[in-house]
Design an enzyme around this catalytic site. Structure first.
Site, PDB file in Angstrom:
ATOM      1  N   HIS A   1     -12.885   2.629  -0.004  1.00 16.47           N
ATOM      2  CA  HIS A   1     -12.846   1.583   1.039  1.00 16.47           C
ATOM      3  C   HIS A   1     -13.452   0.279   0.533  1.00 16.47           C
ATOM      4  O   HIS A   1     -13.919  -0.546   1.327  1.00 16.47           O
ATOM      5  CB  HIS A   1     -13.604   2.015   2.302  1.00 16.47           C
TER       6      HIS A   1
ATOM      7  N   MET B   1     -11.309   9.593  18.439  1.00 16.37           N
ATOM      8  CA  MET B   1     -12.579   9.373  19.122  1.00 16.37           C
ATOM      9  C   MET B   1     -12.390   9.066  20.603  1.00 16.37           C
ATOM     10  O   MET B   1     -13.241   9.418  21.432  1.00 16.37           O
ATOM     11  CB  MET B   1     -13.356   8.239  18.440  1.00 16.37           C
TER      12      MET B   1
ATOM     13  N   ASN C   1     -13.810  -0.473  17.924  1.00 13.44           N
ATOM     14  CA  ASN C   1     -13.332  -0.238  19.285  1.00 13.44           C
ATOM     15  C   ASN C   1     -14.153   0.743  20.117  1.00 13.44           C
ATOM     16  O   ASN C   1     -14.018   0.763  21.341  1.00 13.44           O
ATOM     17  CB  ASN C   1     -11.884   0.259  19.233  1.00 13.44           C
TER      18      ASN C   1
ATOM     19  N   ARG D   1     -12.300  15.327   7.602  1.00  9.89           N
ATOM     20  CA  ARG D   1     -13.095  15.659   6.422  1.00  9.89           C
ATOM     21  C   ARG D   1     -14.526  15.968   6.821  1.00  9.89           C
ATOM     22  O   ARG D   1     -15.092  15.321   7.696  1.00  9.89           O
ATOM     23  CB  ARG D   1     -13.086  14.510   5.414  1.00  9.89           C
TER      24      ARG D   1
ATOM     25  N   VAL E   1     -12.574   2.972  14.648  1.00  7.60           N
ATOM     26  CA  VAL E   1     -13.637   3.468  15.526  1.00  7.60           C
ATOM     27  C   VAL E   1     -14.760   2.446  15.624  1.00  7.60           C
ATOM     28  O   VAL E   1     -15.255   2.135  16.716  1.00  7.60           O
ATOM     29  CB  VAL E   1     -14.168   4.820  15.019  1.00  7.60           C
TER      30      VAL E   1
ATOM     31  N   ARG F   1      -2.603  -2.090  -3.504  1.00  3.04           N
ATOM     32  CA  ARG F   1      -3.811  -1.294  -3.310  1.00  3.04           C
ATOM     33  C   ARG F   1      -3.738  -0.097  -4.254  1.00  3.04           C
ATOM     34  O   ARG F   1      -2.774   0.660  -4.233  1.00  3.04           O
ATOM     35  CB  ARG F   1      -3.919  -0.806  -1.873  1.00  3.04           C
TER      36      ARG F   1
ATOM     37  N   ASN G   1       0.885  -1.171   0.000  1.00  2.95           N
ATOM     38  CA  ASN G   1       0.000   0.000   0.000  1.00  2.95           C
ATOM     39  C   ASN G   1       0.917   1.214   0.000  1.00  2.95           C
ATOM     40  O   ASN G   1       1.441   1.612   1.037  1.00  2.95           O
ATOM     41  CB  ASN G   1      -0.894  -0.026   1.244  1.00  2.95           C
TER      42      ASN G   1
ATOM     43  N   GLU H   1      -8.169  -5.515   5.151  1.00  4.80           N
ATOM     44  CA  GLU H   1      -8.001  -5.143   3.754  1.00  4.80           C
ATOM     45  C   GLU H   1      -6.805  -5.837   3.120  1.00  4.80           C
ATOM     46  O   GLU H   1      -6.829  -6.183   1.932  1.00  4.80           O
ATOM     47  CB  GLU H   1      -7.877  -3.626   3.644  1.00  4.80           C
TER      48      GLU H   1
END
Length: 408
Positions: free
Chosen positions: A186, A289, A340, A247, A337, A97, A12, A390
């Site tokens: 994604h 988070m 977890n 974003r 996120v 990727r 990647n 992934e």
């Protein structure tokens, strides 16, 4: 006696980094993984972790790594220390990727000159990602020109969206001339997680309708009907959709015109604002988070607002995709996120009981790296947590292609 090679190296490549994993597809095991970061700087760093044979301690290199060619050479050297060198006859292929494949690439593809040229033609719609992905491919080709190099596209899973979901309501000729449509991203994560969710429910992917919520610093949702994506939240770029770490997600397009007129901001300045200074960090100054929840628990109003905006947008997409699918078998949370942050899962599902959705507080509180259902037995729709993978998905697609299991 010769044996069929079963190892796949997954790369990647970013503009100044390379993440990698070496997997053995005979059993899906990871043999090694690592990260090269700050390529082109004096403070370059390579962290390499051997994982086979019970694993070993992470080794680090620091010092200048001038370019991607030097980075991959360093990776090859570290793998060789563990007896996993890239010259090994057990290496079957290298999987890459690639973020944007447009409409042409709907499946994993063996790279040739024509494929490279098309990925390059897509640079205007993925200016931050495709150039780095191309660099990684070309560097790997130079290192092992005899091996199949396979591109696995983030956008491929979403190419099954119907035109009604993929089209923006703008002038068709203008849109077609400039490739303006909703592509989604994604995709390898959404493909993997939707399939693993079906397995968790004891069904085939073709039998289930799933809403996948990939929640990391970047975040996206997808509606998957019978194993095929029919809608997703990201669009022409990864900016559209859910509130993310930095974003904005969905925003009135006229905001950009307004900022140009009243604030005198340039297109580049607005781009930076929406991509790097918005989302959670724009609302409260944090994009982690865990830190936001800590601040919420301490009564911080800005953190509470950021959390509420994040959850409101997430809940809207769950409802919208429920309507798109008509019947939903599972809502599944994944990525950093999603896997977890129990408070995010609880808040996103709260109030959706009339849709057959509920979260069991005790099950939701469990921390585990395993796929699991967190809804009570009486819930009509399963709520699940499925860790994404992934790299394994890229390796599977790469190996299936090079082993002749799908058409090249």
């Amino acid at each position: 006696m010769s044996t069929t090679p079963t190892r796949v190296l997954v790369l990647n490549s970013g503009s100044s980094s390379v993440k990698y994993q070496l997997l053995d597809m005979a059993d899906g095991s990871r043999l090694a993984q690592g990260l090269v970061e700050r390529i082109g700087e004096d403070t370059s760093r390579l962290a390499h972790s051997p994982l086979h044979g019970g694993g070993g301690e992470t080794r680090e290199r620091t010092g200048p790594i001038p370019d991607h060619a030097a980075a991959l050479k360093a990776v090859a050297e570290e793998l060789a220390v563990d007896g996993l060198g890239l010259d090994s006859p057990e290496l079957a292929a290298i999987g890459h990727r690639v973020v944007h494949g447009g409409l042409r690439f709907t499946r994993p593809t063996v790279v040739d000159d024509e494929v490279l040229a098309e990925i390059e033609r897509l640079v205007p719609v993925a200016p931050l990602h495709n150039p780095a992905n191309l660099l990684g491919i070309r560097t790997a080709q130079a290192l092992r020109p005899d091996l199949p190099q396979v591109a696995v596209f983030d956008t491929a899973f979403h190419t099954t969206m119907p035109e009604a979901a993929a089209r923006y309501a703008i002038d068709v000729e203008t849109a077609d001339a400039h490739r303006i449509r909703r592509y989604g991203f994604h995709g390898t994560s959404h493909a993997y997680v939707s399939r693993e969710t079906a397995r968790l429910l004891g069904k085939e992917p073709e039998e289930v309708n799933v809403i996948v919520l990939h929640l990391g610093n970047g975040a996206s949702a997808s509606a998957v009907r019978g194993g095929r994506c029919v809608d997703t939240s990201m669009g022409l770029t990864p900016l559209e959709g859910l509130v993310m770490g930095t974003r904005s997600g969905d925003v009135d397009p006229a905001v950009t015109f307004h900022l140009k007129r009243v604030a005198g901001m340039s297109a580049d300045e607005i781009d930076v604002l929406l991509n790097k200074r918005s989302g959670l960090v724009g609302l409260c100054g944090d994009n982690d988070m865990r830190e936001i929840r800590r601040r919420v628990d301490e009564g911080d109003e800005r953190a509470a607002l950021a959390f509420d905006v994040y959850i409101h947008r997430l809940k809207k997409y769950i409802g919208a995709y429920y309507a798109v699918l008509g019947r939903v078998d599972a809502v599944v949370f994944t990525a950093g996120v999603g896997e977890n942050a129990a408070p995010v899962r609880e808040a996103a599902i709260a109030g959706l009981e009339e849709l057959g959705l509920a979260v069991d507080a005790d099950l939701n509180a469990v921390r585990s790296g395993e796929p699991r259902v967190i809804s009570p037995d009486y819930a009509r729709v399963a709520v699940a947590v499925v860790p994404t993978d992934e790299e394994l998905e890229i390796a599977r697609q790469t190996f299936a292609l090079t082993a002749g299991e799908v058409n090249a």
